[in-house]
Scaffold this motif. Structure first.
Motif, PDB file in Angstrom:
ATOM      1  N   VAL A 136      35.244  32.099  41.745  1.00  0.00           N
ATOM      2  CA  VAL A 136      36.521  31.693  41.145  1.00  0.00           C
ATOM      3  C   VAL A 136      37.216  30.639  42.011  1.00  0.00           C
ATOM      4  O   VAL A 136      37.761  29.653  41.493  1.00  0.00           O
ATOM      5  CB  VAL A 136      37.427  32.919  40.931  1.00  0.00           C
ATOM      6  N   GLU A 137      37.204  30.823  43.307  1.00  0.00           N
ATOM      7  CA  GLU A 137      37.839  29.852  44.192  1.00  0.00           C
ATOM      8  C   GLU A 137      37.145  28.495  44.115  1.00  0.00           C
ATOM      9  O   GLU A 137      37.804  27.453  44.181  1.00  0.00           O
ATOM     10  CB  GLU A 137      37.846  30.380  45.625  1.00  0.00           C
TER      11      GLU A 137
ATOM     12  N   GLY B 252      33.384  41.220  35.988  1.00  0.00           N
ATOM     13  CA  GLY B 252      34.177  40.037  36.284  1.00  0.00           C
ATOM     14  C   GLY B 252      34.174  39.044  35.141  1.00  0.00           C
ATOM     15  O   GLY B 252      33.124  38.509  34.768  1.00  0.00           O
TER      16      GLY B 252
ATOM     17  N   ASP C  71      32.436  37.448  43.476  1.00  0.00           N
ATOM     18  CA  ASP C  71      33.173  36.870  42.359  1.00  0.00           C
ATOM     19  C   ASP C  71      34.323  35.992  42.836  1.00  0.00           C
ATOM     20  O   ASP C  71      34.605  34.942  42.254  1.00  0.00           O
ATOM     21  CB  ASP C  71      33.713  37.977  41.451  1.00  0.00           C
ATOM     22  N   ARG C  72      34.990  36.422  43.916  1.00  0.00           N
ATOM     23  CA  ARG C  72      36.095  35.630  44.457  1.00  0.00           C
ATOM     24  C   ARG C  72      35.605  34.258  44.898  1.00  0.00           C
ATOM     25  O   ARG C  72      36.283  33.242  44.669  1.00  0.00           O
ATOM     26  CB  ARG C  72      36.725  36.383  45.636  1.00  0.00           C
TER      27      ARG C  72
ATOM     28  N   ASP D  37      41.309  35.508  35.353  1.00  0.00           N
ATOM     29  CA  ASP D  37      40.444  36.099  36.377  1.00  0.00           C
ATOM     30  C   ASP D  37      40.769  37.587  36.471  1.00  0.00           C
ATOM     31  O   ASP D  37      41.787  37.965  37.043  1.00  0.00           O
ATOM     32  CB  ASP D  37      40.662  35.408  37.725  1.00  0.00           C
ATOM     33  N   ASP D  38      39.926  38.419  35.870  1.00  0.00           N
ATOM     34  CA  ASP D  38      40.194  39.856  35.848  1.00  0.00           C
ATOM     35  C   ASP D  38      38.887  40.588  35.563  1.00  0.00           C
ATOM     36  O   ASP D  38      37.865  39.976  35.252  1.00  0.00           O
ATOM     37  CB  ASP D  38      41.243  40.183  34.783  1.00  0.00           C
TER      38      ASP D  38
ATOM     39  N   GLU E 223      33.091  42.102  44.793  1.00  0.00           N
ATOM     40  CA  GLU E 223      34.406  41.468  44.741  1.00  0.00           C
ATOM     41  C   GLU E 223      34.441  40.146  45.504  1.00  0.00           C
ATOM     42  O   GLU E 223      34.900  39.130  44.955  1.00  0.00           O
ATOM     43  CB  GLU E 223      35.482  42.428  45.244  1.00  0.00           C
ATOM     44  N   PRO E 224      33.970  40.097  46.765  1.00  0.00           N
ATOM     45  CA  PRO E 224      33.983  38.798  47.447  1.00  0.00           C
ATOM     46  C   PRO E 224      33.048  37.779  46.797  1.00  0.00           C
ATOM     47  O   PRO E 224      33.315  36.573  46.849  1.00  0.00           O
ATOM     48  CB  PRO E 224      33.547  39.132  48.881  1.00  0.00           C
TER      49      PRO E 224
END
Length: 222
Positions: free
Chosen positions: A163-164, A214, A159-160, A207-208, A156-157
């Motif tokens: 995206v960021e 991802g 992919d985050r 973003d999902d 999760e972090p």
């Protein structure tokens, strides 16, 4: 120079014929991809190249074709004998839906070093006066217990972070070994974009992780 870029995922289920009764579940993702691809058409580019991960690095011409029969439906993109890998086949399918023509298709090896990917990106951006790139890239397939690769707390972090960065018209340097551990098929394709977003406006459209993988859609425009 790069005047536009779009990042889209390449799951076979993006194609309704493969998704069957579940096709509506990805309507929002398809709409976001359509908007991102449309921005490439509107950029007035001299060249539009589709970039995607594959088992090996190879370039294909504008007439290269793909087929999704190995994934469950005989859906074809382009004419002639299918030669495109999955990522580029889905990329061509997205372009055809929006009546956008590519000038070429570029596969990059999943395990290609970041410097090789970035060098390829610079070459593609310099090949024509005004260049647009459609980059096909999935995130981690280890985001939930039901993900194809099961849950990894690092996913999760990871992919985050991607995206960021895309929201800033940037791409972080992504380690090939870590990406492999997290089942990130889009690492190499994303690295092709690294360093090319200066001066471009960025927007994340989706973003999902509907199936524990991802999926993100972004566009960079002038």
């Amino acid at each position: 120079m790069l005047v536009a870029a779009a990042v889209c995922p390449h799951p076979p289920l993006l194609v309704p014929e493969l998704a069957g009764a579940a096709a509506a579940e990805l309507d929002d993702l398809r709409a976001a991809c359509a908007a991102a691809v449309g921005s490439l058409r509107d950029a007035g580019a001299d060249a539009i190249t589709v970039v995607g991960g594959a088992n090996g690095t190879a370039a294909y011409g504008a007439d290269a074709a793909g087929c999704l029969a190995p994934w469950g439906a005989d859906v074809r993109t382009g004419g002639g004998e299918p030669v495109l890998p999955l990522s580029l086949t889905i990329g061509r399918w997205l372009l055809e839906r929006e009546r956008v023509e590519a000038t070429g298709f570029q596969a990059i090896a999943f395990d290609a070093p970041s410097r090789e990917c970035a060098a390829l990106g610079r070459r593609l951006a310099d090949e024509a006066g005004r260049t647009a790139l459609l980059v096909m890239a999935d995130g981690s397939a280890r985001l939930t217990e039901k993900s194809p690769g099961h849950l990894d707390p690092r996913a999760e972090p990871y992919d985050r972070m991607i995206v960021e960065a895309l929201a800033r018209a940037e791409v972080p340097e992504l380690d090939a070994a870590e990406a492999a551990e997290l089942w990130v098929q889009g690492r190499a394709a994303l690295q092709v974009l690294r360093g090319l977003g200066k001066g471009l406006r960025a927007e994340v459209l989706y973003d999902d992780a509907p199936y524990g993988v991802g999926y993100f859609v972004a566009r960079w425009t002038v």
